[in-house]
Design an enzyme around this catalytic site. Structure first.
Site, short mmCIF file in Angstrom:
data_model
loop_
_atom_site.label_atom_id
_atom_site.label_comp_id
_atom_site.label_asym_id
_atom_site.label_seq_id
_atom_site.Cartn_x
_atom_site.Cartn_y
_atom_site.Cartn_z
CE LYS A 1 30.42 52.84 77.94
NZ LYS A 1 29.44 53.18 77.05
C1 LIG Z 1 28.40 54.02 77.03
C2 LIG Z 1 27.62 54.42 75.84
C3 LIG Z 1 26.87 55.74 75.62
C4 LIG Z 1 25.51 55.44 77.12
O1 LIG Z 1 26.15 55.70 78.67
P1 LIG Z 1 24.89 54.75 79.26
O2 LIG Z 1 25.99 55.59 80.89
O3 LIG Z 1 25.44 53.35 79.45
O4 LIG Z 1 23.44 55.50 79.50
C5 LIG Z 1 26.70 57.20 74.96
N1 LIG Z 1 27.91 56.94 74.09
C6 LIG Z 1 29.08 56.16 73.88
C7 LIG Z 1 29.55 56.60 72.69
C8 LIG Z 1 29.27 55.48 74.85
O5 LIG Z 1 29.95 54.26 74.54
#
Ligand SMILES: *Cc1c(COP(=O)(O)O)cnc(C)c1O
Length: 462
Positions: free
Chosen positions: A112
């Site tokens: 993120k």
């Molecule tokens: C947010 C997240 C996901 C999922 O990603 P999306 O874009 O919501 O599909 C997978 N793994 C981790 C560690 C995340 O923080």
């Protein structure tokens, strides 16, 4: 570049407004009016360039005149300067034809950060120019919240309120949100699950009087600028492994469908991606959708990969929009059915197209732990549980000459209990956050109730 809503009833916006508003006013999601493409030569020329330069070239067509080239280069440089790896998003080899794309070298140890750090810099330039203030509200299953807090903490023109499901995020995730001392940051523990948090967030955005009075801005994965930032690493990793001269495949640990949708965008832009595999944990609405053609909600079951514990994948709406030939009326109808009846059937044409571009798989709790253990013994890599779901699903895909790239979405130290239970090894936090468990926490617990949450937000802005 102009942005339109998937439900067709919201104003058409430029990049800057689409970024600052997040969710469209008709409840839909903003998408570019057309997909810009990059030629084979342009993609080939990415080979050997720094991450920041590829980022500039990939994102430039989407940003339009929102930033000058100099501003935009500065934004990108500042966004990634704090990453703990010179390559920003490095590739690691797991097996002869299987690679791991490490996306967790940012300040909160999850992918993120790649988007959120960029958005923080974009907001700063944009708000600084206009003198506007915004109130950022977000809902998080764990990683978005801390990434948003790190990206916006201390900014003068921004107040940040992050809702997370009380008791359903890991200690590291919670502490990354609750130990930040800046006065513009508020961590809200909501009595509910992630879907409740996300539903209250949507309610707040659909309450237009409140939205306008507070100057609400959304930075959840539905924010177009976030998706855009994630398109970049599909290009850098694919080119490192021989694209555009040979195709590649990706497996993406998926929750809200933001990350994998970015892979779809890369393909629309001209990157030769043979297949995108959606990897889900036991909360497998998307895997079931590909299997059966029925997109039907089920309750959320907490898992050891909590950032993927959701029953509704918001960004899937963006893909549906294309699968239904951009028929906004039809999308509005499907989304109403999802809200009211709990699901809908995809049309045969949409399902056929979905299956052509995407594969899917799921990992149970036990299979996730097995994948962590097996990958450690076979390749000496310690995976976080989300990345392990990806590796498990990648390994069961049909053989192909195209290299498989699995996205490693978080650092194992972010989920130490699950990793230790699987391997007996407790991964250590990187040096820069070694004192996380000694810092004081600050949070507010609130009921799953719109009025209570809105009251808190309006009473605690600066
Ligand atoms: C947010 C997240 C996901 C999922 O990603 P999306 O874009 O919501 O599909 C997978 N793994 C981790 C560690 C995340 O923080």
């Amino acid at each position: 570049m102009r942005y339109i809503s998937t439900r067709g009833q919201a104003p058409v916006l430029g990049f800057e407004e689409a970024m600052l508003s997040g969710l469209a006013r008709d409840g839909g999601l903003y998408v570019p009016e057309t997909w810009p493409t990059l030629g084979r030569e342009e993609i080939a020329a990415f080979a050997g360039l720094p991450y920041e330069e590829v980022a500039f070239r990939v994102m430039r067509p989407f940003v339009g005149d929102a930033f000058t080239d100099t501003e935009f280069r500065g934004i990108i440089d500042r966004a990634y300067a704090g990453f703990g790896h010179a390559a920003r998003c490095p590739l690691v080899q797991l097996d002869a034809n299987h690679f791991l794309l490490e996306l967790f070298h940012g300040p909160t140890l999850a992918f993120k950060d790649v988007a959120m750090q960029l958005i923080g810099q974009m907001f700063q330039v944009s708000l600084g120019r206009s003198g506007r203030r915004v109130t950022i509200v977000g809902a998080t299953s764990g990683d978005t919240g801390s990434a948003a807090i790190e990206a916006f903490r201390g900014l003068e023109a921004v107040d940040v309120f992050i809702m997370y499901p009380h008791g359903r995020v890991s200690d590291v995730q919670r502490r990354q949100m609750t130990t930040v001392p800046d006065a513009n940051v508020h961590a809200l523990a909501i009595d509910g699950d992630f879907d409740d948090c996300q539903a209250r967030l949507k309610d707040m955005f659909n309450h237009h009087a409140f939205r306008d009075e507070m100057g609400l801005a959304g930075v959840n994965s539905i924010n177009w600028a976030r998706v855009l930032a994630q398109v970049v690493y599909f290009f850098t990793s694919a080119v490192a492994l021989g694209a555009p001269h040979r195709p590649v495949r990706f497996t993406v640990p998926t929750g809200n469908f933001g990350d994998i949708f970015a892979g779809y965008v890369a393909r629309r832009m001209g990157l030769p991606v043979e297949r995108l595999a959606i990897a889900t944990n036991q909360n497998d609405i998307l895997h079931r959708t590909l299997q059966s053609g029925a997109h039907v909600k089920e309750g959320v079951v907490p898992s050891i990969s909590p950032s993927m514990d959701i029953q509704v994948s918001s960004n899937f709406e963006r893909l549906l929009f294309d699968l239904y030939d951009r028929d906004a009326q039809e999308i509005a109808r499907l989304m109403a059915a999802l809200g009211q009846a709990g699901g809908f059937e995809l049309s045969p044409a949409a399902l056929a197209q979905l299956r052509e571009g995407f594969a899917s798989g799921r990992a149970s709790e036990e299979e996730t732990a097995d994948a962590i253990r097996a990958t450690l013994s076979r390749s000496a890599e310690l995976l976080c549980p989300h990345s392990a779901v990806g590796v498990k699903v990648a390994e069961e895909q049909p053989a192909s000459a195209a290299p498989m790239i699995t996205l490693a979405t978080a650092h194992p130290a972010k989920f130490p209990d699950a990793v230790e239970a699987a391997t007996g090894i407790r991964p250590a936090l990187p040096q820069r956050m070694a004192d996380l468990f000694d810092r004081p926490e600050r949070l507010t617990r609130l009921p799953n109730d719109l009025a209570a949450i809105e009251n808190f937000v309006s009473g605690n802005r600066r």
